[in-house]
Design a protein around this motif. Sequence first.
Motif, PDB file in Angstrom:
ATOM      1  N   VAL A  40       0.833  -1.205   0.000  1.00 57.02           N
ATOM      2  CA  VAL A  40       0.000   0.000   0.000  1.00 57.02           C
ATOM      3  C   VAL A  40       0.865   1.251   0.000  1.00 57.02           C
ATOM      4  CG1 VAL A  40      -1.657   1.343   1.352  1.00 57.02           C
ATOM      5  CG2 VAL A  40      -1.979  -1.123   1.080  1.00 57.02           C
ATOM      6  N   LEU A  41       1.882   1.285   0.857  1.00 56.84           N
ATOM      7  CA  LEU A  41       2.738   2.469   0.914  1.00 56.84           C
ATOM      8  C   LEU A  41       3.497   2.667  -0.389  1.00 56.84           C
ATOM      9  CD1 LEU A  41       4.224   2.442   4.526  1.00 56.84           C
ATOM     10  CD2 LEU A  41       2.392   3.861   3.593  1.00 56.84           C
ATOM     11  N   SER A  42       3.998   1.596  -0.978  1.00 59.59           N
ATOM     12  CA  SER A  42       4.732   1.732  -2.241  1.00 59.59           C
ATOM     13  C   SER A  42       3.843   2.297  -3.334  1.00 59.59           C
ATOM     14  CB  SER A  42       5.299   0.372  -2.671  1.00 59.59           C
ATOM     15  OG  SER A  42       6.279  -0.081  -1.760  1.00 59.59           O
ATOM     16  N   LEU A  43       2.598   1.854  -3.374  1.00 64.84           N
ATOM     17  CA  LEU A  43       1.668   2.360  -4.383  1.00 64.84           C
ATOM     18  C   LEU A  43       1.365   3.836  -4.153  1.00 64.84           C
ATOM     19  CD1 LEU A  43      -0.800  -0.666  -4.568  1.00 64.84           C
ATOM     20  CD2 LEU A  43       0.796   0.045  -6.361  1.00 64.84           C
ATOM     21  N   LEU A  44       1.062   4.209  -2.922  1.00 67.81           N
ATOM     22  CA  LEU A  44       0.704   5.594  -2.632  1.00 67.81           C
ATOM     23  C   LEU A  44       1.900   6.535  -2.758  1.00 67.81           C
ATOM     24  CD1 LEU A  44      -1.730   5.091   0.380  1.00 67.81           C
ATOM     25  CD2 LEU A  44      -2.318   5.943  -1.889  1.00 67.81           C
ATOM     26  N   LEU A  45       3.074   6.075  -2.379  1.00 65.20           N
ATOM     27  CA  LEU A  45       4.265   6.914  -2.513  1.00 65.20           C
ATOM     28  C   LEU A  45       4.620   7.155  -3.972  1.00 65.20           C
ATOM     29  CD1 LEU A  45       6.439   5.353   0.334  1.00 65.20           C
ATOM     30  CD2 LEU A  45       5.698   7.743   0.243  1.00 65.20           C
ATOM     31  N   GLY A  46       4.154   6.282  -4.850  1.00 61.99           N
ATOM     32  CA  GLY A  46       4.510   6.403  -6.264  1.00 61.99           C
ATOM     33  C   GLY A  46       3.515   7.164  -7.104  1.00 61.99           C
ATOM     34  N   VAL A  47       2.397   7.661  -6.511  1.00 61.29           N
ATOM     35  CA  VAL A  47       1.394   8.370  -7.302  1.00 61.29           C
ATOM     36  C   VAL A  47       1.204   9.784  -6.769  1.00 61.29           C
ATOM     37  CG1 VAL A  47       0.190   6.248  -7.914  1.00 61.29           C
ATOM     38  CG2 VAL A  47      -0.559   7.539  -5.908  1.00 61.29           C
ATOM     39  N   HIS A  48       0.723  10.659  -7.655  1.00 63.87           N
ATOM     40  CA  HIS A  48       0.456  12.053  -7.303  1.00 63.87           C
ATOM     41  C   HIS A  48      -0.922  12.432  -7.827  1.00 63.87           C
ATOM     42  CE1 HIS A  48       4.828  11.745  -7.127  1.00 63.87           C
ATOM     43  NE2 HIS A  48       4.812  12.783  -6.303  1.00 63.87           N
ATOM     44  N   PRO A  49      -1.802  12.936  -6.986  1.00 66.41           N
ATOM     45  CA  PRO A  49      -1.657  13.073  -5.533  1.00 66.41           C
ATOM     46  C   PRO A  49      -1.647  11.705  -4.860  1.00 66.41           C
ATOM     47  CG  PRO A  49      -3.901  13.569  -6.181  1.00 66.41           C
ATOM     48  CD  PRO A  49      -3.125  13.393  -7.459  1.00 66.41           C
ATOM     49  N   PRO A  50      -1.035  11.594  -3.682  1.00 69.88           N
ATOM     50  CA  PRO A  50      -0.869  10.292  -3.034  1.00 69.88           C
ATOM     51  C   PRO A  50      -2.133   9.846  -2.311  1.00 69.88           C
ATOM     52  CG  PRO A  50       0.134  11.990  -1.694  1.00 69.88           C
ATOM     53  CD  PRO A  50      -0.348  12.664  -2.942  1.00 69.88           C
ATOM     54  N   GLN A  51      -3.139   9.502  -3.084  1.00 68.35           N
ATOM     55  CA  GLN A  51      -4.412   9.059  -2.537  1.00 68.35           C
ATOM     56  C   GLN A  51      -5.076   8.095  -3.506  1.00 68.35           C
ATOM     57  OE1 GLN A  51      -6.122  13.061  -2.360  1.00 68.35           O
ATOM     58  NE2 GLN A  51      -7.506  12.520  -4.052  1.00 68.35           N
TER      59      GLN A  51
END
Length: 256
Positions: free
Chosen positions: A25-36
């Motif tokens: 989950v963190l890897s996915l959210l850290l890799g997208v903008h906005p992180p949601q």
Amino acid sequence: MRMNVSAKPDADAACLRPLSARSVVLSLLLGVHPPQLPVRDLVRLVEPFGVGGSTLRAALSRMVAAGDLRREDAVYRLSDRLLARQRRQDEAVRPRTRAWDGDWEMVVVTATGRGPAERADLRARLTALRVAELREGVWLRPANLDRPLPGDLRQVALTCTARPDEPPRDLAARLWPLTDWAATGRSLLARATGADHPAVRLTAYAAAVRHLLTDPVLPSALLPPDWPGEDLRTAYADYRRQLATTLGTQEPDDAR
């Protein structure tokens, strides 16, 4: 003298450990903008990593309770603390540099009477600034990064510009384990770009980002031949763009 970057945690790219539900989950959210991401997208995205819906929801609940995530309706967002981590990650992918004229940044720690926790915190801050410890309390690096040193460092250290007498290439080789870093980088690059399963790719790229955070980002004249830093950054940026396309999100301008 202590070498300032350890390549060992990710050195054996063939033995990367699978990511936990939290790490996915963190890897996915850290890799997208906005992180949601909405929970429905998370359910779909984590499935190839062997994370079921019930496991995901349990992990999300724990992450909200721990302050990793914020939930609004059915959308999960990174907390402020992890937004700062995302900024550091973005900077690792595209560090801002300037032409190097031979100057070196020097930080000399002057504060005394600090406890172990304070010393460890200062060491972590200086390492994150990509300065390296020549000897206890004396840190330096080539002045090729386009960023100021934080003003509050003056409370605990003297900062200045220097020109060491030692040949710059020799000094860089003493400060950082460049050969080991490059070998790990090439191994991670091969594993990530050659992966044919989403879980393996994400695991390899997560390790690649951690490795990039330890890249000293030296002037090219001080690097050994076949330095993999730029290739590793380009491969990860391409992967992140593919992920953004899948999710319908966007990349920051400086990552394109």
